[in-house]
Write a protein that holds these residues in place. Structure first.
Motif, PDB file in Angstrom:
ATOM      1  N   ALA A   1       0.835  -1.200   0.000  1.00  0.00           N
ATOM      2  CA  ALA A   1       0.000   0.000   0.000  1.00  0.00           C
ATOM      3  C   ALA A   1       0.871   1.251   0.000  1.00  0.00           C
ATOM      4  CB  ALA A   1      -0.936   0.000   1.207  1.00  0.00           C
ATOM      5  N   ALA A   2       1.965   1.221   0.767  1.00  0.00           N
ATOM      6  CA  ALA A   2       2.894   2.347   0.776  1.00  0.00           C
ATOM      7  C   ALA A   2       3.531   2.540  -0.596  1.00  0.00           C
ATOM      8  CB  ALA A   2       3.972   2.131   1.841  1.00  0.00           C
ATOM      9  N   MET A   3       3.838   1.437  -1.267  1.00  0.00           N
ATOM     10  CA  MET A   3       4.389   1.531  -2.623  1.00  0.00           C
ATOM     11  C   MET A   3       3.379   2.144  -3.586  1.00  0.00           C
ATOM     12  SD  MET A   3       6.410  -2.128  -2.807  1.00  0.00           S
ATOM     13  CE  MET A   3       7.011  -1.876  -4.474  1.00  0.00           C
ATOM     14  N   SER A   4       2.094   1.803  -3.406  1.00  0.00           N
ATOM     15  CA  SER A   4       1.057   2.400  -4.250  1.00  0.00           C
ATOM     16  C   SER A   4       0.963   3.904  -4.021  1.00  0.00           C
ATOM     17  CB  SER A   4      -0.295   1.745  -3.959  1.00  0.00           C
ATOM     18  OG  SER A   4      -0.307   0.398  -4.344  1.00  0.00           O
ATOM     19  N   ALA A   5       1.039   4.309  -2.740  1.00  0.00           N
ATOM     20  CA  ALA A   5       0.977   5.733  -2.424  1.00  0.00           C
ATOM     21  C   ALA A   5       2.170   6.474  -3.028  1.00  0.00           C
ATOM     22  CB  ALA A   5       0.933   5.933  -0.907  1.00  0.00           C
ATOM     23  N   ARG A   6       3.336   5.842  -2.969  1.00  0.00           N
ATOM     24  CA  ARG A   6       4.528   6.455  -3.575  1.00  0.00           C
ATOM     25  C   ARG A   6       4.352   6.586  -5.087  1.00  0.00           C
ATOM     26  NH1 ARG A   6       9.979   3.120  -3.217  1.00  0.00           N
ATOM     27  NH2 ARG A   6       8.671   1.767  -4.522  1.00  0.00           N
ATOM     28  N   ALA A   7       3.837   5.524  -5.720  1.00  0.00           N
ATOM     29  CA  ALA A   7       3.611   5.572  -7.160  1.00  0.00           C
ATOM     30  C   ALA A   7       2.629   6.678  -7.517  1.00  0.00           C
ATOM     31  CB  ALA A   7       3.095   4.219  -7.656  1.00  0.00           C
ATOM     32  N   GLN A   8       1.598   6.866  -6.692  1.00  0.00           N
ATOM     33  CA  GLN A   8       0.614   7.916  -6.948  1.00  0.00           C
ATOM     34  C   GLN A   8       1.269   9.291  -6.923  1.00  0.00           C
ATOM     35  OE1 GLN A   8      -2.554   7.627  -7.768  1.00  0.00           O
ATOM     36  NE2 GLN A   8      -2.971   9.823  -7.788  1.00  0.00           N
ATOM     37  N   GLN A   9       2.124   9.538  -5.931  1.00  0.00           N
ATOM     38  CA  GLN A   9       2.798  10.831  -5.835  1.00  0.00           C
ATOM     39  C   GLN A   9       3.736  11.068  -7.014  1.00  0.00           C
ATOM     40  OE1 GLN A   9       1.977  13.138  -3.785  1.00  0.00           O
ATOM     41  NE2 GLN A   9       0.599  11.865  -2.584  1.00  0.00           N
ATOM     42  N   ILE A  10       4.426  10.024  -7.439  1.00  0.00           N
ATOM     43  CA  ILE A  10       5.339  10.157  -8.583  1.00  0.00           C
ATOM     44  C   ILE A  10       4.552  10.442  -9.852  1.00  0.00           C
ATOM     45  CG2 ILE A  10       6.991   8.919 -10.027  1.00  0.00           C
ATOM     46  CD1 ILE A  10       7.928   7.449  -7.510  1.00  0.00           C
ATOM     47  N   VAL A  11       3.447   9.697 -10.054  1.00  0.00           N
ATOM     48  CA  VAL A  11       2.618   9.900 -11.248  1.00  0.00           C
ATOM     49  C   VAL A  11       2.057  11.317 -11.273  1.00  0.00           C
ATOM     50  CG1 VAL A  11       0.455   9.241 -12.348  1.00  0.00           C
ATOM     51  CG2 VAL A  11       2.040   7.481 -11.585  1.00  0.00           C
ATOM     52  N   GLU A  12       1.562  11.808 -10.137  1.00  0.00           N
ATOM     53  CA  GLU A  12       0.998  13.152 -10.090  1.00  0.00           C
ATOM     54  C   GLU A  12       2.063  14.200 -10.381  1.00  0.00           C
ATOM     55  OE1 GLU A  12      -0.899  13.617  -6.359  1.00  0.00           O
ATOM     56  OE2 GLU A  12      -2.647  12.396  -6.892  1.00  0.00           O
ATOM     57  N   SER A  13       3.266  13.993  -9.886  1.00  0.00           N
ATOM     58  CA  SER A  13       4.345  14.943 -10.151  1.00  0.00           C
ATOM     59  C   SER A  13       4.709  14.964 -11.627  1.00  0.00           C
ATOM     60  CB  SER A  13       5.580  14.594  -9.308  1.00  0.00           C
ATOM     61  OG  SER A  13       5.292  14.695  -7.930  1.00  0.00           O
ATOM     62  N   GLN A  14       4.697  13.797 -12.253  1.00  0.00           N
ATOM     63  CA  GLN A  14       5.029  13.733 -13.674  1.00  0.00           C
ATOM     64  C   GLN A  14       3.920  14.321 -14.537  1.00  0.00           C
ATOM     65  OE1 GLN A  14       5.796   9.523 -14.047  1.00  0.00           O
ATOM     66  NE2 GLN A  14       7.985   9.758 -13.697  1.00  0.00           N
ATOM     67  N   ARG A  15       2.667  13.955 -14.232  1.00  0.00           N
ATOM     68  CA  ARG A  15       1.555  14.471 -15.040  1.00  0.00           C
ATOM     69  C   ARG A  15       1.385  15.978 -14.882  1.00  0.00           C
ATOM     70  NH1 ARG A  15      -3.347   9.996 -14.450  1.00  0.00           N
ATOM     71  NH2 ARG A  15      -2.376   8.383 -15.735  1.00  0.00           N
ATOM     72  N   GLY A  16       1.662  16.454 -13.689  1.00  0.00           N
ATOM     73  CA  GLY A  16       1.530  17.888 -13.458  1.00  0.00           C
ATOM     74  C   GLY A  16       2.853  18.619 -13.557  1.00  0.00           C
TER      75      GLY A  16
END
Length: 580
Positions: free
Chosen positions: A207-222
């Protein structure tokens, strides 16, 4: 959902052990004969491996009685060599067959995961976060696949070795088996503790890895927003915080493994002690021989070896099982969610019908309130209003992207949505077009491009339809990408087309071209246009004005101008802005 649980209310579900076992059993259909051969061959090969301990015990007893000779040595040596060769060959074949079955089942699961992920409703993915789905489709699949080389040999050999060694020990002299059974609960309790504690820890890590992936994806998309507002340092701290959360959960997992090691080491010492003491007592009473006690010790050591190997891969095994539960959680949720499609209108004269629809994002305030709207078949309706009025949300609810909070929505089954954010897939121009119509001919593709005013694109690309576009290929302008999307719409030929500011080239010289392309794409079909420019709305059959999530005006362009309401004021402001 039965057989699943979620770490959070909005998270994608995680299948429990029973559900995962049931899905794996279903996926094993077609491979069960091979699995049966694996079981038989595994038992036979591990039984052959019992020969060396028995031969050594036999040789020791012959030596003690003085009856051992050269023939005894040669016989024992030949038996041990032959058993080693046969056992190694049988074990190798067992592992190969087990690995093939494992990867075949994993491939089937991976295909189901991708298929379900692509059909998940957008609102389901958005609630959970795209990072969660990306993590399950990448990190979790990798974890399960990478576990095979380490886990399959150890688990396969260990399972058969434990069964055969215990049976051999009982067949040798039952007191030794009883002695081992007395301390066996230590191993059982250790594993039960770990199986109760480990999955929870590994789920938290994933779950922590998913949260990290979410933050990375949001940083890249934005990325553009991050640069524009100088948020680089803030986003960096956010990603680092998420990464440290992964590190903390990983340390918890390693701590649990160390605690398991301590328990298994205790069980190992007690097992050896119990067999040694039993041998001492039996030999003292003449109920056993030194050779028999040696054979028993060798069997116990042979049993503890695979258990120790299992201990070293149990970490990988539990991590793989946690990932497997998460993968199967996706494959099972998709069936239920995608089955809830809005029904088609009963009245064929109306393509879309909304009755008293409300909607809000999560626990936030309602974005739509009491929306009732009918769109006759073949009519083109524009939705206008200030930013935040709920226009795009209305389009999403009609499209089925978001389910209404209350009320009913009916729309055609064949509905296509085009937004301002157009994705150009890496590949040829033909590949990008045939996504919408796999059986379309080149003539049909060219006709769609010509209708949307994009025929000139073929002249700009050196290889025409075979030209590579997107990442690594010929870059397309925003206007060209939108023309490509409209060509896809034509090829799909839906009953309802929803354009959510799909031609919003605001202030560009391409706006007129895109408006004409949209008109051509909507010709002869029901259309809903979220208008960015009021000239788009003026060209529609009917205009709906929204304010604060409600429909406040509805009518034709001329009728609304004559009414002198909100739309008339918007039109006057638009004309004034165009004249400056």
């Amino acid at each position: 959902m039965t057989g699943t649980h979620a770490a959070a209310d909005d998270a994608l579900p995680v299948a429990n052990g029973r559900k995962t076992a049931g899905e794996v059993w279903r996926l094993s259909r077609g491979h069960r004969l091979r699995l049966a051969v694996v079981a038989i061959l595994g038992i036979v090969s591990t039984t052959v491996d019992l020969i060396p301990p028995v031969a050594i015990g036999f040789f020791i007893d012959r030596v003690r009685t003085g009856t051992a000779g050269l023939g005894t040595v040669l016989t024992v040596t030949a038996a041990m060599a032959l058993s080693a060769a046969l056992g190694a060959a049988g074990t190798a074949v067992t592992i190969v067959l087990a690995t093939r079955a494992y990867h075949a089942i994993l491939a089937a699961l991976r295909e189901e995961l991708v298929a379900r992920a692509l059909t998940l409703p957008q609102h389901t993915v958005e609630r959970a976060g795209t990072g969660d789905l990306i993590s399950r489709s990448s990190d979790d699949v990798t974890a399960v696949a990478d576990a095979a080389p380490a886990v399959i040999p150890v688990v396969t050999v260990t399972a058969f070795t434990i069964v055969v060694s215990l049976g051999g020990l009982a067949a040798l002299e039952w007191p030794y088996a009883v002695a081992l059974a007395v301390v066996l609960p230590v191993h059982v309790f250790a594993m039960r503790w770990y199986l109760r504690t480990g999955p929870r820890v590994y789920r938290a890590e994933r779950a922590a890895m998913s949260a990290r992936a979410q933050q990375i994806v949001e940083s890249q998309r934005g990325h553009a927003t991050v640069l524009g507002f100088g948020l680089g340092e803030q986003r960096h701290r956010t990603v680092m915080t998420a990464s440290w959360a992964v590190a903390v959960q990983a340390l918890r997992a390693r701590t649990v493994q160390s605690m398991l090691n301590a328990r298994l080491n205790l069980g190992e010492c007690l097992s050896l002690t119990a067999v040694l003491v039993t041998g001492f007592v039996l030999i003292g009473h003449g109920a056993s021989t030194v050779g028999g006690a040696t054979t028993a010790m060798l069997l116990v050591l042979r049993l503890l070896g695979p258990v120790n190997q299992l201990m070293f891969v149990i970490d990988t095994l539990q991590s793989a099982l946690a990932s497997l539960n998460r993968m199967i959680g996706v494959t099972t949720i998709a069936v239920a969610d995608t089955a809830d499609e809005p029904p088609a209108p009963r009245d064929p004269a109306h393509a879309v019908r909304l009755e008293d629809v409300t909607f809000g994002y999560g626990t936030g305030p309602r974005v739509l309130e009491g929306i009732t709207l009918d769109i006759p078949t073949g009519q083109r309706v524009a939705v206008v209003g200030a930013s935040g009025a709920g226009k795009s949300t209305l389009a999403s609810v009609i499209a089925g992207i978001h389910p209404p909070g209350t009320g009913t929505v009916a729309r055609p089954a064949s509905t296509v949505v085009i937004t301002q954010e157009i994705h150009v897939f890496a590949g040829t121009l033909r590949d990008n077009l045939t996504l919408a119509a796999p059986d379309a001919t080149d003539d049909q593709l060219r006709a769609a491009l010509d209708t949307t005013g994009a025929a000139g694109l073929l002249d700009l690309l050196p290889d025409g339809l075979d030209a590579v576009i997107g990442v690594g290929g010929h870059p397309l302008t925003d206007a060209q990408a939108q023309q490509l999307a409209l060509a896809r719409l034509l090829l799909t030929d839906p009953d309802l087309a929803i354009l959510d500011e799909a031609t919003a080239e605001a202030g560009s010289t391409q706006s007129g071209l895109l408006d004409r392309a949209a008109d051509a794409a909507l010709a002869g079909r029901t259309g809903l246009v979220i208008a960015h420019r009021l000239t788009q709305a003026a060209a529609c059959d009917r205009i709906v004005v929204m304010e604060h999530g409600r429909i406040t005006e509805s009518g034709t362009h001329s009728g609304l101008i004559a009414a002198g309401g909100v739309y008339a004021a918007l039109w006057s402001a638009w004309e004034a802005g165009q004249g400056t």
